[in-house]
Design an enzyme around this catalytic site. Sequence first.
Site, PDB file in Angstrom:
ATOM      1  CD  GLU A   1     -10.664  -0.507  -2.895  1.00 50.40           C
ATOM      2  OE1 GLU A   1     -11.044  -1.623  -3.083  1.00 50.40           O
ATOM      3  OE2 GLU A   1     -10.139  -0.097  -1.734  1.00 50.40           O
TER       4      GLU A   1
ATOM      5  CG  HIS B   1     -13.329  -4.114   5.928  1.00 55.84           C
ATOM      6  ND1 HIS B   1     -13.346  -2.893   5.845  1.00 55.84           N
ATOM      7  CD2 HIS B   1     -13.232  -4.128   7.438  1.00 55.84           C
ATOM      8  CE1 HIS B   1     -12.948  -1.853   6.807  1.00 55.84           C
ATOM      9  NE2 HIS B   1     -12.745  -2.996   7.799  1.00 55.84           N
TER      10      HIS B   1
ATOM     11  CE  LYS C   1      -6.186   3.241   5.639  1.00 52.50           C
ATOM     12  NZ  LYS C   1      -6.969   3.930   4.401  1.00 52.50           N
TER      13      LYS C   1
ATOM     14  CE  LYS D   1     -15.722  -2.942  -2.353  1.00 54.48           C
ATOM     15  NZ  LYS D   1     -14.932  -3.035  -3.703  1.00 54.48           N
TER      16      LYS D   1
ATOM     17  NE  ARG E   1     -10.235  -8.231  -6.577  1.00 55.56           N
ATOM     18  CZ  ARG E   1     -10.090  -7.516  -5.428  1.00 55.56           C
ATOM     19  NH1 ARG E   1      -8.884  -7.410  -5.155  1.00 55.56           N
ATOM     20  NH2 ARG E   1     -10.878  -6.947  -4.481  1.00 55.56           N
TER      21      ARG E   1
ATOM     22  CE1 TYR F   1     -11.546   6.061   9.954  1.00 60.12           C
ATOM     23  CE2 TYR F   1     -12.667   7.660  11.493  1.00 60.12           C
ATOM     24  CZ  TYR F   1     -12.708   6.467  10.628  1.00 60.12           C
ATOM     25  OH  TYR F   1     -13.746   5.683  10.787  1.00 60.12           O
TER      26      TYR F   1
ATOM     27  CE  LYS G   1      -3.498  -2.814   0.352  1.00 58.08           C
ATOM     28  NZ  LYS G   1      -4.050  -3.317   1.589  1.00 58.08           N
TER      29      LYS G   1
ATOM     30  CD  GLU H   1      -6.785  -0.831   0.071  1.00 59.38           C
ATOM     31  OE1 GLU H   1      -7.310  -1.894  -0.393  1.00 59.38           O
ATOM     32  OE2 GLU H   1      -7.073  -0.683   1.544  1.00 59.38           O
TER      33      GLU H   1
END
Length: 450
Positions: free
Chosen positions: A275, A235, A158, A237, A291, A202, A116, A287
């Site tokens: 994202e 986390h 993170k 969806k 894929r 945040y 990340k 992020e």
Amino acid sequence: MFNKILVANRGEIALRVIRAAREMGIQTVAVHSTADSDAMHVRMADESVCIGPPSATQSYLSIPAIIAACEITGAEAIHPGYGFLSENANFVQVIEDHGLTFIGPTAEHIRVMGDKITAKDTMKKLGVPCVPGSEGGVPTLEEAKRLGEAIGYPVIIKATAGGGGKGMKVAQSSEDMEKAFRTARAEGKSNFGNDEVYIEKYLTTPRHIEIQVFGDGKGNAVHLGERDCSLQRRHQKVFEEAPGPAISAEERARIGKVCADAIANINYIGAGTIEFLYENGEFYFIEMNTRLQVEHPVTEAIFGVDLVREQIRVAEGLPMSFTQDELTINGHAIEVRINAEKLPNFAPCPGRITQYHAPGGLGVRMDSALYDGYSIPPYYDSLIGKLIVHGRDRPEAMARLGRALGELIVDGVETTVPLFHALLAEADVQSGDYNIHWLEHWLETNLGDA
Ligand code: MV4
């Protein structure tokens, strides 16, 4: 042109890939564990190879078994679907070392985006707006505390290797910092073998907006707008839509171009998702996923494209079959993820399907590997189907979703279908007025889900 490809996955996504390949005149090979001998992907493929016992580590995650299946069948390329080996850079390397083709990005792009800190640094240099925070990793508590003051609380720590919400801790004030810093590091270490962490401001009430991008690996790239995936539980969806109800055409064009230019610049090949958190009219990169995503069908519906076909085309060295100018949005699409889970706690509920009936009609797509009499094995994730509806506008898509859910029959196991009937009745869902915390708050209030 490929003659034969191997699908290194199971369930609905394996069917999705087989369907695209068949339309292109390409033969397909399914792989399966001993628990999946009767699975639909095995029936639907031209050939199949058993690659191991039920445990995914010994079957769908076994690189040697999958390579051997390719060599036995003469498959020239491998589509990984999502999950399993889809973002495993080593898998891509091994595939190439065997003279085979991975239908997806390069090992290097997967590696860069899988870390990340490196991903964020790369995107920032490419002009993509990021969440304010540390420059790279934060090695010590002293540095973390200094940054907390500089960025301003609340901040989030993170793990650079993190995923699925693991290795992520919020510090509301300097008093929280020591514990949050140590916990994020420890979770990074234990879950991913990497204790490196970074720090961001945040954002308290953002939406999760993701941009679909696609590149040909030769410096050409396009974007296919955004999906709003804010309705999540732990986390995962549960409800996704395109276009995003809060995003204007101007914002879409602007952030879309930034994303397409960024991936063109790095010669990215295949499908990707960038994202963002979206708050107060601003996009903040978090992020990139290298894929095809579970929720890709909502994008396919509004743009009228087959993303898997495009993945196969560019993997063969062919150009994409559309330009940015040709990509225009038609209407609105919504996907709901149907899981074999029992409410209110979403406990997995594998078992035998005694009756299955898929909804149909105008603007309805049901991607599922279920059939009457199928037994859902307990070894894999609980997604058993995706219902995707498409309408001329959002209200029409919402009405169609309610209608299609009413037609769906899945008997024999508990499913998340009742949740969607309840959500459709909510004014905030009807108006699209939600953020990343809305669903968990609703579940607590209405189902007592902790
Ligand atoms: C954040 C955030 C707020 N501020 N970063 C969660 C998983 C990982 N992909 C990133 N996540 C978040 N990062 C900053 N700077 C809030 C979340 C987050 C979240 C993001 C998207 C969708 C659902 C979420 C649920 C909780 C937290």
